[in-house]
Design a protein around this motif. Structure first.
Motif, PDB file in Angstrom:
ATOM      1  N   GLU A 417       0.833  -1.211   0.000  1.00 11.06           N
ATOM      2  CA  GLU A 417       0.000   0.000   0.000  1.00 11.06           C
ATOM      3  C   GLU A 417       0.870   1.264   0.000  1.00 11.06           C
ATOM      4  O   GLU A 417       0.588   2.215  -0.717  1.00 11.06           O
ATOM      5  N   GLN A 442      -7.090   0.678  -0.529  1.00 11.16           N
ATOM      6  CA  GLN A 442      -6.607   0.005   0.678  1.00 11.16           C
ATOM      7  C   GLN A 442      -6.181  -1.408   0.312  1.00 11.16           C
ATOM      8  O   GLN A 442      -6.893  -2.099  -0.402  1.00 11.16           O
ATOM      9  N   HIS A 463     -10.775  -1.738  -2.490  1.00  9.99           N
ATOM     10  CA  HIS A 463      -9.888  -2.652  -1.768  1.00  9.99           C
ATOM     11  C   HIS A 463      -9.114  -3.543  -2.713  1.00  9.99           C
ATOM     12  O   HIS A 463      -9.694  -4.187  -3.583  1.00  9.99           O
TER      13      HIS A 463
END
Ligand SMILES: [Zn+2]
Length: 687
Positions: A417, A442, A463
């Motif tokens: 990340e 994320q 995500h």
């Protein structure tokens, strides 16, 4: 891959499972209660009141609403009153109402998506054991009742009346003149086009989850397979999920010692699955040994009797068809699944898809590429060579070295990340844009191989789910993670930077796949590993070409099996099996037999998608065609700038998106040209 869940949000609400029992519809209530004549009277009244300039919209809205009005919604007089009261002719008021709906739908679907995401966390993420309670939450669909609720409170009718539905043909014909806001109005019209009784949606959901379960438990224990001399060729304990792992195992046995006999053995397994003479006893267990050539089963060295699977595989497909066919009459437009899949979801007519695929698999380039493969293999082609995997360009760095690099850099999800802003800067995104996009992604450690789950409302992150081993992320995991990152970047741009929420996302899954592929091929660049193979571009082109040749054939089988089912709605599973095998052989004989020199091979029917995700397969080759065309278009342009521009266009139809993005339509031509050039360059280098 992207999550199926997002597909539902991306497309329309047609497939939302609803389970209200308040107003149990009967099949015979499909017959409308507002007659054509009565609807015409209401139309005339409204045109008189609001003026002829509104004629088209009044007539569309009222006819569409009339087709979905049921007895429980009120009498014909109530219908007429509803239309009188709720039709909006004033442009400002219509805009205001649209803005309210758009805002509220963003919250509604945004949070519904968020709830699903959170409830699935224990199942999706690598966080301790999965309890049964987690499975229950994971299967729960919080938005299941929205469609019913909005018909019950008449919100759906208000929308249909003021923002009617336009067919794919109409969208394609008129869309060039529409502003982004007009597209947004039209997209709102896609929301409520059918009214499927809860029990039928549930029956489909059940058939679908049964089929998925059947496929998910279809492991073949390769370690227990025997050749004709009784030898085991695969390591003890190796099990392969059909068809994915079996196919991948065939792929990984090119250029490997003793690879060919293993490939031939797995090919026999596939034929037995398709023909269903596979012994039930060898599916998902390692209790028996199986010689798939002679089709004999052994236990402790002794031959034992077995039961062939029969037609279970095709029964699942038939169950899906029967469940969908019950839903058909509740769709006033697009009343069969083939049309819904292609016209409404993919937004490319089925015939167009089929014509494009037939052009590709029948192209003269296939013979040229096949001849090159034959030379590289030093033997005649065999049917499973549709999975030939020898065009992967060498980087000069071994996979072990790459594993070391990625494991060192990415021991935890968080470490990946942290690097996303840097990746985006390397690809040319400005400092601010890179920070904005990365700030909306994320990274989570997933249980499976990974996926990208987009947000359905601004402000919430998408995500990136990726697999991280005990000792960090291996290269294969990293490569997939960069593919998923491409999806996340698309998800962020196409949600935050489009003109309106109603045109968020891209025309269909193939478009998000295209950007994912574009990221994936740049994975080494992001690690600052330069690739010095001058032929890389050409190997890549042939790899994609041969992959499309395979998957388009598979998709042609899929489409033609569905056509056959609609032509033979009362067929048994046994008849469906025979028809599927015939269709697969027929496609093979037309487009593959001339290249492979052997006829009547049913291999193209082996894909598990056919059984668990009906008519989904065509998205893959489209993803590669689009990727190819975009890459060619941006060759002399700025990558980041063009990605930002294209993926903020929003959800037009594929035709209008392509026109705006690169000024041409989806076609095979760029891949044909690239294949010609690649064969030429590689042959030059071979001399
Ligand atoms: Zn993907």
């Amino acid at each position: 891959m992207i999550m199926k869940k997002n597909l539902i949000f991306l497309l329309s609400l047609v497939f939302l499972v609803s389970c209200s029992t308040e107003k149990e519809d009967d099949p015979d209530t499909v017959s409308r209660i507002i007659s054509e004549d009565f609807a015409q009277e209401v139309i005339q009244d409204l045109v008189e009141e609001h003026g002829a300039e509104h004629q088209d919209r009044i007539s569309r809205g009222i006819q569409q609403a009339a087709a979905l009005w049921r007895e429980g919604d009120g009498s014909a007089r109530d219908f007429s009153n509803f239309c009188q009261q709720h039709f909006i002719s004033d442009a400002d008021e219509r805009r205001l109402v649209f803005d309210r709906i758009s805002r509220n739908f963003e919250y509604l679907y945004g949070y519904m998506n968020r709830i699903s995401l959170e409830l699935k966390v224990p199942v999706h993420l690598a966080r301790g054991p999965v309890h049964q309670v987690d499975q229950l939450f994971s299967a729960y669909n919080p938005s299941a009742h929205i469609e019913d609720d909005f018909f019950n409170n008449q919100m759906a009718f208000l929308i249909i009346l003021n923002f009617p539905y336009y067919s794919l043909e109409e969208k394609n014909e008129n869309g060039a003149q529409w502003s982004p806001m007009e597209w947004a109005y039209v997209r709102l019209g896609d929301y409520f086009t059918a009214r499927v009784p809860a029990k039928y949606s549930q029956q489909y959901a059940k058939a679908s989850s049964d089929a998925r379960l059947y496929i998910s438990e279809y492991n073949i224990y390769a370690g227990e397979l025997l050749d004709e001399q009784g030898n085991k060729l695969f390591p003890e304990g190796m099990n392969l999920l059909a068809h994915w792992n079996i196919r991948d195992e065939i792929k990984s046995n090119y250029g490997v010692e003793q690879g060919l006999p293993k490939q031939q053995m797995l090919y026999q397994v596939m034929l037995r699955i398709i023909n269903q003479d596979i012994p039930k006893e060898v599916i998902n267990t390692d209790e028996y040994q199986w010689d798939p050539f002679a089709n004999q089963v052994f236990k402790e060295g002794e031959t034992v009797d077995f039961q062939p699977e029969g037609d279970r595989r095709y029964q699942h497909l038939l169950n899906l068809f029967n469940a969908l066919r019950q839903i058909d009459p509740y769709h006033p437009v697009l009343d069969n699944f083939i049309e819904r899949r292609f016209d409404a979801q993919m937004e490319i007519p089925q015939q167009e898809v089929e014509d494009l695929f037939r052009e590709f698999v029948g192209s003269p380039q296939v013979e040229k590429v096949a001849a090159l493969i034959e030379e590289r293999l030093g033997r005649e082609l065999q049917p499973f060579d549709i999975w030939y995997d020898g065009f992967k360009a060498r980087t000069g760095i071994s996979e072990e070295e790459l594993d070391q690099i990625t494991k060192n850099r990415y021991p935890k999800a968080h470490d990946l990340e942290k690097d996303i802003p840097m990746f985006l800067r390397k690809l040319g995104f400005s400092h601010d844009t890179a920070r904005f996009i990365a700030g909306h992604i994320q990274v989570d450690a997933a249980r499976g191989s990974g996926h990208a789950w987009g947000a359905s409302m601004r402000g919430k992150p998408s995500h990136l789910r990726t697999r991280i081993g005990e000792d960090g992320m291996d290269y294969k995991g990293y490569n997939i993670a960069i593919h998923e990152l491409g999806h996340n970047v698309e998800q962020t741009i196409s949600l935050h930077m489009v003109e309106d929420y109603m045109i968020r996302r891209v025309p269909n899954t193939a478009f998000t796949e295209a950007l994912a592929f574009m990221f994936q091929v740049r994975d080494l660049e992001l690690l600052d590993i330069r690739q010095d193979n001058p032929l890389k571009e050409h190997y890549d082109a042939l790899d994609i070409f041969w992959g499309n040749y395979e998957i388009m054939g598979v998709s042609l089988v899929d489409m033609n099996v569905w056509k056959w089912m609609y032509d033979n709605p009362d067929a048994t599973a046994e008849e469906l099996k025979e028809a599927t095998v015939e269709i697969a052989k027929d496609i093979w004989n037309t487009y593959y037999a001339p290249v492979f020199g052997v006829e009547d091979v049913p291999l193209l029917a082996v894909y598990s998608h056919m059984i668990q995700s009906p008519l989904y397969l065509s998205a893959y080759p489209y993803g590669h065609l689009i990727e190819f065309q975009i890459e060619r278009y941006i060759q002399d342009k700025d990558f980041a700038e063009e990605v930002m521009r294209m993926f903020s266009i929003g959800r037009y139809t594929p035709m209008h998106w392509m026109d705006k993005a690169i000024g041409e339509q989806i076609s095979n031509e760029p891949q044909f040209n690239a294949a010609d050039r690649a064969v030429e360059k590689i042959r030059e280098a071979m001399q």
